[in-house]
Design an enzyme around this catalytic site. Structure first.
Site, mmCIF file in Angstrom:
data_model
loop_
_atom_site.group_PDB
_atom_site.id
_atom_site.type_symbol
_atom_site.label_atom_id
_atom_site.label_comp_id
_atom_site.label_asym_id
_atom_site.label_seq_id
_atom_site.Cartn_x
_atom_site.Cartn_y
_atom_site.Cartn_z
ATOM 1 C CD GLU A 93 5.797 4.314 -5.709
ATOM 2 O OE1 GLU A 93 4.832 5.072 -5.547
ATOM 3 O OE2 GLU A 93 5.789 3.105 -5.363
ATOM 4 N N GLY A 147 0.526 0.153 0.376
ATOM 5 C CA GLY A 147 0.145 0.508 -0.985
ATOM 6 C C GLY A 147 -0.954 -0.413 -1.486
ATOM 7 N N GLY A 148 -0.565 -1.415 -2.275
ATOM 8 C CA GLY A 148 -1.525 -2.292 -2.963
ATOM 9 C C GLY A 148 -2.627 -2.847 -2.075
ATOM 10 C CD GLU A 164 6.899 3.001 1.907
ATOM 11 O OE1 GLU A 164 5.830 2.409 2.048
ATOM 12 O OE2 GLU A 164 7.091 3.854 1.023
ATOM 13 C CB SER A 168 5.107 -6.529 -0.196
ATOM 14 O OG SER A 168 5.491 -6.164 -1.511
ATOM 15 C CG ASN A 191 1.089 6.036 -0.897
ATOM 16 O OD1 ASN A 191 0.361 6.769 -1.573
ATOM 17 N ND2 ASN A 191 2.390 5.920 -1.125
ATOM 18 C CD1 TRP A 192 -5.547 3.942 -1.083
ATOM 19 C CD2 TRP A 192 -6.954 5.659 -1.360
ATOM 20 N NE1 TRP A 192 -6.639 3.719 -0.293
ATOM 21 C CE2 TRP A 192 -7.527 4.754 -0.440
ATOM 22 C CE3 TRP A 192 -7.669 6.822 -1.686
ATOM 23 C CZ2 TRP A 192 -8.780 4.976 0.158
ATOM 24 C CZ3 TRP A 192 -8.905 7.039 -1.099
ATOM 25 C CH2 TRP A 192 -9.455 6.133 -0.185
ATOM 26 C CE LYS A 193 2.684 3.056 -3.452
ATOM 27 N NZ LYS A 193 3.776 2.125 -3.747
ATOM 28 N N GLY A 249 5.720 -3.021 -3.784
ATOM 29 C CA GLY A 249 4.970 -3.507 -4.938
ATOM 30 C C GLY A 249 5.495 -4.807 -5.521
ATOM 31 C CG HIS A 264 6.606 6.953 -1.784
ATOM 32 N ND1 HIS A 264 6.964 6.174 -2.867
ATOM 33 C CD2 HIS A 264 5.884 6.145 -0.961
ATOM 34 C CE1 HIS A 264 6.471 4.963 -2.700
ATOM 35 N NE2 HIS A 264 5.816 4.913 -1.558
#
Ligand code: 13P
Length: 254
Positions: free
Chosen positions: A100, A237-238, A170, A216, A10-12, A176, A98
């Site tokens: 977010e 993500g990251g 999640e 994470s 997920n590149w957001k 994150g 998600h």
């Protein structure tokens, strides 16, 4: 029951078309023959999707997903993207609900349910995200929250439809932050999620549903997390912004 692992990046709001080209070139050199045993997905921002499709040039070695979709068909809905458009460009997956989007855009499970049904009707696989905040976990509401998110977000689905959905667990406090759920805590949440899915859709569908862990995930913790019985992949993500670490997570799930 054996479920094909699914690892999704997920590149957001990262990775414009230029960066995506560079990422895909590096990823190609990192993946190995054994990686075929894993479903690999990238979920770019909408504007980057055409570039990813162009680079893939019809290769189904990598699935492509969108980060959201409208619950409407077409028309005067400024800023929205429809399932028809996702189909036209070849998106096979869509991340929905998600945390977010729940947090910054006020999306509720009931609202996300409309998008889940829209995606399924269009033949697009929803990656339906759920998870508790730290406050909810610490006040003993973990199971109540997860159950409500599943029951409301996947309402009205047939067992056959539910079996195709990917659920992403999640925990919000792990996203994150560099703090991952322990593999035992993650496994216990995943087993609970599968039991709720079995109540709603029957054991056969529940056994077929892939449940990803997210929050994470990195090459250092992926092997242990992916080794748990009810963890069927990861939503990353990251660590998925760097081709080498995304590839390492893919390899950890083999
Ligand atoms: P991080 O891997 O950066 O914690 O993000 C997880 C996530 O939200 C994936 O959807």
């Amino acid at each position: 029951m054996s479920r094909t692992p699914i690892i999704a990046a997920n590149w957001k709001m990262n990775m414009g078309p230029k960066e995506a080209r560079e990422f895909l070139a590096s990823l190609k050199s990192e993946l190995c023959g054994d990686c075929k045993a894993v479903d690999k997905v990238v979920v770019p921002p909408f504007i980057t999707i055409p570039t990813v499709m162009e680079v893939l040039d019809g290769c189904d070695c990598l699935g492509v997903g969108a980060q959201d979709v409208s619950d409407r068909d077409s028309g005067a809905f400024t800023g929205e993207i429809s399932t028809t458009m996702l189909n036209e460009i070849g998106c096979k997956y869509v991340v929905l609900g998600h945390s977010e989007r729940r947090q910054y855009h006020g999306e509720t499970s009931a609202y996300v349910n409309k998008k889940v049904k829209k995606a399924l009707a269009a033949g697009i696989i929803p990656i339906y995200c759920i998870g508790e905040t730290l406050e909810q976990r610490e006040s003993g509401q973990l199971e109540t929250i997860l159950k409500a998110q599943i029951v409301e977000g996947l309402a009205d689905l047939t067992p056959a439809q539910a079996a195709t959905v990917v659920v992403a667990y999640e925990p919000v406090w792990a996203i994150g932050t560099g703090v991952t759920a322990s593999s035992a805590d993650a496994q216990s949440a995943h087993a609970f999620i599968r039991s709720v899915l079995a109540e709603g859709f029957g054991q056969e569908a529940a056994d077929a549903i892939r449940i990803q862990y997210g929050g994470s995930v990195n090459p250092g913790n992926a092997v242990e997390l992916m080794g748990q019985a009810d963890i069927d992949g990861a939503l990353v993500g990251g660590a998925a912004l760097v081709a080498a670490s995304f590839a390492a997570i893919i390899k950890a799930s083999i």
